[in-house]
Design an enzyme around this catalytic site. Structure first.
Site, mmCIF file in Angstrom:
data_model
loop_
_atom_site.group_PDB
_atom_site.id
_atom_site.type_symbol
_atom_site.label_atom_id
_atom_site.label_comp_id
_atom_site.label_asym_id
_atom_site.label_seq_id
_atom_site.Cartn_x
_atom_site.Cartn_y
_atom_site.Cartn_z
ATOM 1 N N ASP A 1 0.819 -1.222 0.000
ATOM 2 C CA ASP A 1 0.000 0.000 0.000
ATOM 3 C C ASP A 1 0.848 1.265 0.000
ATOM 4 O O ASP A 1 0.438 2.299 0.522
ATOM 5 C CB ASP A 1 -0.965 0.028 1.211
ATOM 6 N N GLN B 1 1.885 -6.163 -3.095
ATOM 7 C CA GLN B 1 2.179 -6.192 -1.651
ATOM 8 C C GLN B 1 3.491 -5.432 -1.373
ATOM 9 O O GLN B 1 3.786 -4.482 -2.079
ATOM 10 C CB GLN B 1 2.219 -7.621 -1.105
ATOM 11 N N HIS C 1 -4.301 -2.087 -6.666
ATOM 12 C CA HIS C 1 -3.524 -0.944 -7.146
ATOM 13 C C HIS C 1 -4.472 0.162 -7.612
ATOM 14 O O HIS C 1 -5.245 -0.020 -8.534
ATOM 15 C CB HIS C 1 -2.584 -1.369 -8.287
HETATM 16 P P1 IMP Z 1 -3.062 -12.830 2.138
HETATM 17 O O1 IMP Z 1 -2.130 -12.293 1.118
HETATM 18 O O2 IMP Z 1 -4.501 -12.589 1.799
HETATM 19 O O3 IMP Z 1 -2.777 -14.243 2.492
HETATM 20 O O4 IMP Z 1 -2.830 -11.981 3.494
HETATM 21 C C1 IMP Z 1 -1.622 -12.082 4.239
HETATM 22 C C2 IMP Z 1 -1.217 -10.730 4.795
HETATM 23 O O5 IMP Z 1 -0.841 -9.880 3.720
HETATM 24 C C3 IMP Z 1 -2.339 -9.976 5.531
HETATM 25 O O6 IMP Z 1 -1.740 -9.235 6.587
HETATM 26 C C4 IMP Z 1 -2.868 -9.033 4.476
HETATM 27 O O7 IMP Z 1 -3.481 -7.889 5.055
HETATM 28 C C5 IMP Z 1 -1.590 -8.677 3.758
HETATM 29 N N1 IMP Z 1 -1.803 -8.242 2.376
HETATM 30 C C6 IMP Z 1 -2.099 -9.013 1.296
HETATM 31 N N2 IMP Z 1 -2.185 -8.260 0.186
HETATM 32 C C7 IMP Z 1 -1.934 -7.003 0.564
HETATM 33 C C8 IMP Z 1 -1.836 -5.762 -0.164
HETATM 34 O O8 IMP Z 1 -1.996 -5.690 -1.386
HETATM 35 N N3 IMP Z 1 -1.525 -4.674 0.588
HETATM 36 C C9 IMP Z 1 -1.291 -4.732 1.921
HETATM 37 N N4 IMP Z 1 -1.378 -5.853 2.633
HETATM 38 C C10 IMP Z 1 -1.685 -6.978 1.956
#
Ligand code: IMP
Length: 433
Positions: free
Chosen positions: A14, A224, A42
């Site tokens: 982010d 991410q 995005h």
């Molecule tokens: P997952 O990717 O859904 O398995 O989530 C794992 C961790 O990554 C969690 O803390 C989510 O909030 C974080 N996360 C996943 N995608 C994003 C993103 O695009 N931006 C910020 N945090 C993310």
């Protein structure tokens, strides 16, 4: 040979990568996603319109850019089709330019269900997006995953699906007391998705390397951020892919010697969504203020992001892990109204001072950040377009960040739109922006 750039988030995601990718895309002919899935969000603002893309590279918002979803991405076909339809509805050309890897792994409803149940049932939840990302990558590594190309071989697909459903249903029923899935229903649904996506599917590794050898400019967009990387992040509070620069090699199929530069995006402060350690996290009052001013709510889940001071120890670590050549600082304007601004320069733990992150279990949870305080600039920077016109204290803040993280600052962003961006220094490619 071509020119390649890998762009990564240097904190917890982010950082405002969508806007930066959108700017860099002007000079690129190919834009490639290499990891993650529709957990990413995005955001790009063009004129009065705001677009939030989850799977398709934001290069799609520009004319004639080849947009590739590499094999390192995990694809929920339903989400992808929705995004394609949304873009087509807005008048963007998709059919000619979107390319989807035949080897990308597919997310199924049982992945989402398992993601959700694991979060609810276990202690120490991660705070995932519940999009099935982790369980899908787990199947990939366990060698039971189903790839896009498998959807086009009816017999093979059905047999892989049957095996998976038998295993997942047993887990759902016996471990979680939940209902299982019907292989027949999912098979029919996914065969339709395959039919829809068929014309976008290609050998993306070949496509990318031919483009490189043909002299094209390629932008690899990370999703991410560095500290959500499964290897380098704050494990286990991470996502399940390599969101660092090296992920472009494994997730897009470009060799390390073919990467020309790595750019890192950092926010002028820090945010994270979900659970996990966050040494510089604000107390409630400042948290509320910065969250509101910065619009810090997740683009994918709408969750409120946690906010904190800029952590130079983390970002310096990120510069090293990714081999970042230049940094782009975003959201400087969010700090405009603060009288004093802190930067974390080190951590204290067990009577010792650290300027890196040791492997001591629970270190980030229990360390004490060491701060230096900087006077704020108390004026509106959102309309400034030349670096030299920034208030002196804002420039001092940026210079100090640069000194602490040991890399050039290439751009500074002070708002959502493309115009609210200023060049700080030309980078080693003569400034692609
Ligand atoms: P997952 O990717 O859904 O398995 O989530 C794992 C961790 O990554 C969690 O803390 C989510 O909030 C974080 N996360 C996943 N995608 C994003 C993103 O695009 N931006 C910020 N945090 C993310």
């Amino acid at each position: 040979m071509g020119q390649t750039t890998v762009l990564v988030g240097a904190q917890w995601g982010d950082e405002g990568k969508g806007k930066v990718i959108d700017i860099l895309t002007e000079d690129a002919q190919y834009v490639v996603r290499y990891q993650g899935g529709h957990n990413a969000g995005h955001t790009v603002v063009i004129g009065d319109e705001k677009y939030v893309l989850h799977l398709i590279p934001s290069g799609i918002l520009h004319k004639e850019k080849i947009c590739v979803i590499g094999h390192g991405v995990v694809i929920d076909p339903k989400a992808l089709i929705e995004e394609i339809e949304f873009l087509k509805g807005k008048g963007f050309e998709v059919d000619e330019v979107l390319k989807v890897s035949d080897k990308a792994h597919v997310i199924f409803p049982y992945h989402c269900k398992l993601d959700e149940l694991r979060e609810v049932k276990k202690k120490g939840r991660i705070g995932t997006t519940k999009k099935g990302i982790g369980p899908c990558y787990a199947d990939k590594v366990a060698r039971v995953g189903i790839r896009i190309a498998d959807l086009f071989d009816k017999k093979y697909f059905r047999s892989r699906l049957n095996d998976n459903i038998a295993e997942k249903n047993a887990i759902l029923k016996n471990l979680y007391g939940a209902d299982g899935f019907s292989a027949g229903v999912i098979f029919d649904e996914y065969m339709k998705y395959g039919e829809y996506l068929k014309n976008y599917v290609c050998d993306s590794v070949n496509l990318i390397n031919e483009a490189y050898c043909g002299g094209k400019t390629i932008l690899f967009e990370g999703a991410q951020g560095t500290f959500l990387d499964v290897d380098y992040g704050t494990y286990p509070f991470v996502t399940s892919s390599n969101s660092t620069a090296g992920g472009a090699c494994t997730g897009a199929g470009i060799g390390p010697s073919r990467i020309d530069r790595v750019l890192g995006v950092v926010k002028a402060y820090t945010t994270r969504v979900g659970e996990g350690p966050f040494p510089t996290e604000f107390g409630p009052t400042l948290m509320e203020r910065i969250r509101e001013k910065g619009g810090e709510f997740g683009a994918t889940t709408g969750r409120a992001r946690r906010c904190g001071w800029f952590d130079s120890v983390l970002v310096k670590n990120s510069v090293d892990i990714n081999g970042i050549d230049s940094v782009i600082i975003t959201k400087l304007d969010v700090l405009d109204e603060l009288e004093t601004i802190s930067i974390c320069t080190a951590y204290k733990h067990g009577g010792k001072t650290y300027r890196s992150i040791p492997g001591i279990p629970g270190f980030l949870e229990s360390c004490e950040p060491v701060y230096e305080e900087h006077p704020g600039w108390l004026s509106d920077t959102s309309g400034i377009t030349f670096y030299d016109r920034l208030p002196v204290n804002a420039r001092k803040y940026i210079s100090r960040i640069k000194e602490l993280i040991g890399t050039d600052i290439m751009l500074v962003s002070v708002g959502k739109s493309r115009g609210q961006t200023m060049v700080c220094k030309q980078d080693k490619q003569g400034g692609a922006v």
